[in-house]
Design an enzyme around this catalytic site. Structure first.
Site, PDB file in Angstrom:
ATOM      1  NE  ARG A 148      47.214  41.836  43.041  1.00 27.60           N
ATOM      2  CZ  ARG A 148      45.706  41.444  42.559  1.00 27.60           C
ATOM      3  NH1 ARG A 148      45.129  41.846  43.175  1.00 27.60           N
ATOM      4  NH2 ARG A 148      45.593  41.544  41.284  1.00 27.60           N
ATOM      5  CE1 TYR A 160      42.439  34.007  40.305  1.00 30.15           C
ATOM      6  CE2 TYR A 160      43.205  36.094  40.962  1.00 30.15           C
ATOM      7  CZ  TYR A 160      43.160  34.910  41.078  1.00 30.15           C
ATOM      8  OH  TYR A 160      44.212  33.720  42.002  1.00 30.15           O
ATOM      9  CG  ASP A 210      43.262  38.784  44.569  1.00 35.01           C
ATOM     10  OD1 ASP A 210      42.535  38.031  45.583  1.00 35.01           O
ATOM     11  OD2 ASP A 210      42.909  39.781  44.437  1.00 35.01           O
ATOM     12  CG  HIS A 212      39.542  37.423  41.748  1.00 32.19           C
ATOM     13  ND1 HIS A 212      38.412  37.970  41.175  1.00 32.19           N
ATOM     14  CD2 HIS A 212      39.953  39.015  42.143  1.00 32.19           C
ATOM     15  CE1 HIS A 212      38.237  38.992  41.487  1.00 32.19           C
ATOM     16  NE2 HIS A 212      38.946  39.353  41.514  1.00 32.19           N
ATOM     17  CD  GLU A 236      42.825  40.571  47.704  1.00 34.61           C
ATOM     18  OE1 GLU A 236      44.438  40.471  47.624  1.00 34.61           O
ATOM     19  OE2 GLU A 236      42.224  40.797  46.799  1.00 34.61           O
ATOM     20  CD  GLU A 262      38.798  42.046  46.290  1.00 37.41           C
ATOM     21  OE1 GLU A 262      39.824  42.835  46.320  1.00 37.41           O
ATOM     22  OE2 GLU A 262      38.275  42.250  45.123  1.00 37.41           O
ATOM     23  NE  ARG A 283      42.303  42.700  49.592  1.00 42.67           N
ATOM     24  CZ  ARG A 283      42.590  43.859  49.186  1.00 42.67           C
ATOM     25  NH1 ARG A 283      43.668  44.916  49.095  1.00 42.67           N
ATOM     26  NH2 ARG A 283      42.107  44.197  47.616  1.00 42.67           N
ATOM     27  CG  HIS A 312      39.233  46.724  46.912  1.00 42.98           C
ATOM     28  ND1 HIS A 312      37.779  47.199  46.219  1.00 42.98           N
ATOM     29  CD2 HIS A 312      40.047  45.949  46.084  1.00 42.98           C
ATOM     30  CE1 HIS A 312      37.897  46.606  44.731  1.00 42.98           C
ATOM     31  NE2 HIS A 312      39.225  45.663  44.900  1.00 42.98           N
ATOM     32  CD  GLU A 339      44.337  46.522  45.525  1.00 39.73           C
ATOM     33  OE1 GLU A 339      43.451  46.223  46.266  1.00 39.73           O
ATOM     34  OE2 GLU A 339      44.351  45.478  44.281  1.00 39.73           O
ATOM     35  CD1 TRP A 402      35.845  36.280  36.299  1.00 45.94           C
ATOM     36  CD2 TRP A 402      35.791  37.881  37.906  1.00 45.94           C
ATOM     37  NE1 TRP A 402      36.914  37.265  36.195  1.00 45.94           N
ATOM     38  CE2 TRP A 402      36.887  38.641  37.340  1.00 45.94           C
ATOM     39  CE3 TRP A 402      35.566  39.095  38.873  1.00 45.94           C
ATOM     40  CZ2 TRP A 402      37.672  38.909  37.733  1.00 45.94           C
ATOM     41  CZ3 TRP A 402      36.567  40.236  38.518  1.00 45.94           C
ATOM     42  CH2 TRP A 402      36.940  40.041  38.042  1.00 45.94           C
TER      43      TRP A 402
HETATM   44  C1  CS2 Z   1      41.613  42.635  42.991  1.00 46.96           C
HETATM   45  C2  CS2 Z   1      40.345  44.008  42.035  1.00 46.96           C
HETATM   46  O1  CS2 Z   1      42.823  44.596  43.696  1.00 46.96           O
HETATM   47  C3  CS2 Z   1      41.644  43.321  43.662  1.00 46.96           C
HETATM   48  O2  CS2 Z   1      42.255  42.802  44.711  1.00 46.96           O
HETATM   49  O3  CS2 Z   1      40.073  42.367  43.274  1.00 46.96           O
HETATM   50  O4  CS2 Z   1      40.927  44.116  40.558  1.00 46.96           O
HETATM   51  C4  CS2 Z   1      39.198  43.470  41.546  1.00 46.96           C
HETATM   52  O5  CS2 Z   1      38.631  42.604  40.791  1.00 46.96           O
HETATM   53  C5  CS2 Z   1      38.238  44.408  41.432  1.00 46.96           C
HETATM   54  O6  CS2 Z   1      38.127  45.489  42.083  1.00 46.96           O
HETATM   55  C6  CS2 Z   1      36.807  44.248  41.247  1.00 46.96           C
HETATM   56  O7  CS2 Z   1      36.267  45.451  40.554  1.00 46.96           O
HETATM   57 MG    MG Z   2      41.562  41.376  45.183  1.00 47.79          MG
END
Ligand code: CS2
Ligand code: MG
Length: 402
Positions: A148, A160, A210, A212, A236, A262, A283, A312, A339, A402
């Site tokens: 990723r 992020y 991702d 997000h 994602e 997730e 996910r 996830h 993941e 977020w």
């Molecule tokens: C993210 C995570 O792994 C992922 O794809 O979206 O890092 C996510 O931000 C965290 O699990 C939040 O706790």
């Molecule tokens: Mg994610």
């Protein structure tokens, strides 16, 4: 008959906070389950300690399905991350006990192997393209088949998915940190660096990204089109999925595969996405959808619609969660990818697993149950340390996802 004798909720922070359920039966068997909800840990602790735990004492641990229905329907109030994470901790521990009673690894109870290993993707990230490229190179050299890629966005101080000189850990600070977000800056930059990744490293590995939840449906459609030439494994969470039908719009515009789930906590939250084939990968993960009992149901629904799995597996899910995920991944016919970020050494001091990584594939040890041991003496050395996930604001100061 062996009955549930003790329900413990263990909190430790070896590198980060984890909540673990430990069930003990009257004949001395124990089972472990992960019940970690990043940034909201103690809400789950209270839910298990004060509400679910007392109702389990004296119950038959062999009746996993019945106990799941009892905990889910017995609340009257439905779904949601706190409830489903609490149920997951207990459900996973019950599967662990069943494996120990049978003398078999959990994947054998779920139907046995469908594959020799579980393909994983790690996180490559960098504040700059150069740092990102170094990390991708490092993972490819280590034999990973999928990576990723996340890069800092010029003009934005934080992004992020980007680790700062080490592991990526978004939960930080005694109150939620505030980050500034610009979809315009991201949309301008991200497709360009993803193209550069392909130019530099070629197409011989799976490349993931991702989003997000940062884009609107039409922005996500534009993004998916812009990266088509990169042949991504998936993008994602291109847009928040509360509105499941909004994925139809993205779908109409792009062939880039989509992955979602997730933050979703039940089969009903992904039902439309799956049955209308609006996504390619689901996910959802053991810890946030009520455990193996319910996740299996989601994966089976997905199989009917050619949707594959991609659970996830961020490191805010404990090694108990990872072990449970790998057991299920090994058997699931429509498995896609898992993941996997690995854990810092402190985490491994508390959770001992026989999980192995070879050539980009994970496998479990041939041990009864989940094959995870919890080291109490090590755990007490790492006391709970409250931390929050950040919030995002747009350039005008208003709140964004977020
Ligand atoms: C993210 C995570 O792994 C992922 O794809 O979206 O890092 C996510 O931000 C965290 O699990 C939040 O706790
Ligand atoms: Mg994610």
């Amino acid at each position: 008959m062996s009955l549930i004798d003790r329900v413990e909720v263990l909190v430790t922070a070896p590198g980060r906070n984890f909540v673990t359920v430990r069930l003990t039966t009257s004949d001395g068997l124990t089972g472990l389950g992960d019940a970690t909800l990043n940034g909201r840990e103690l809400a789950v602790v209270a839910y298990i300690r004060d509400h679910l735990g007392p109702a389990l004492i004296g119950k038959d641990p062999a009746r996993i399905e019945d106990l799941w229905q009892y905990l889910f329907k017995g609340a009257y109030w439905r779904r949601g991350p706190v409830t489903m994470t609490a149920i997951a901790g207990i459900d996973t521990a019950l599967w662990d006990i069943k494996g120990k009673v049978a003398g078999l690894p959990v994947y054998q109870l779920l139907g046995g192997r469908s594959r020799s290993g579980v393909m994983v993707y790690p996180h490559a990230s960098g504040e700059t393209e150069a740092e990102l490229f170094d990390e991708i190179e490092r993972y490819l050299d280590q034999g990973y088949r999928a990576v990723r890629a996340q890069c800092g966005v010029p003009g934005l101080e934080t992004a992020y998915g980007v680790g700062h000189g080490g592991r990526y850990e978004p939960a930080n600070g005694k109150l939620p940190a505030e980050e500034i977000w610009s979809s315009e800056a991201y949309l301008d930059f991200a497709p360009r660096y993803l193209r550069k990744v392909r130019e530099r490293f070629g197409f011989g590995f799976h490349l993931l990204h991702d989003v997000h939840n940062r884009l609107s449906p039409i922005e996500a459609a534009r993004f998916g089109k812009a990266v088509e030439e990169c042949a991504l494994f998936w993008i994602e969470d291109p847009t928040p999925a509360e509105n499941q039908e909004s994925f139809r719009l993205i779908r109409q515009h792009t062939t880039t595969p989509l992955a979602v789930g997730e933050t979703l906590t039940s089969i009903w939250d992904v039902r439309q996405l799956i049955v209308e084939q609006l996504i390619d990968y689901v996910r959802t993960t053991v810890t946030h959808v009520g455990g193996l009992t319910h996740l299996r149901r989601i994966f089976d629904l997905a199989a009917l619609y050619q949707v594959r799995t991609g659970s996830h597996g961020a490191s805010d899910l404990s090694p108990v969660s990872l072990a449970a995920a790998v057991h299920l991944d090994l058997t699931t016919p429509n498995f896609g990818i898992q993941e996997y970020m690995g854990y810092p050494p402190e985490t491994d001091e508390v959770f001992h697993t026989g999980i192995s990584l070879r050539d980009g594939y994970l496998d479990v040890a041939e041990e009864p149950g989940l094959g995870v041991e919890y080291d109490d003496a090590a755990a007490v050395r790492f006391p709970y340390n409250p931390k929050y996930l950040p919030v995002a604001r747009r350039l005008d100061g208003s709140i964004h996802d977020w």
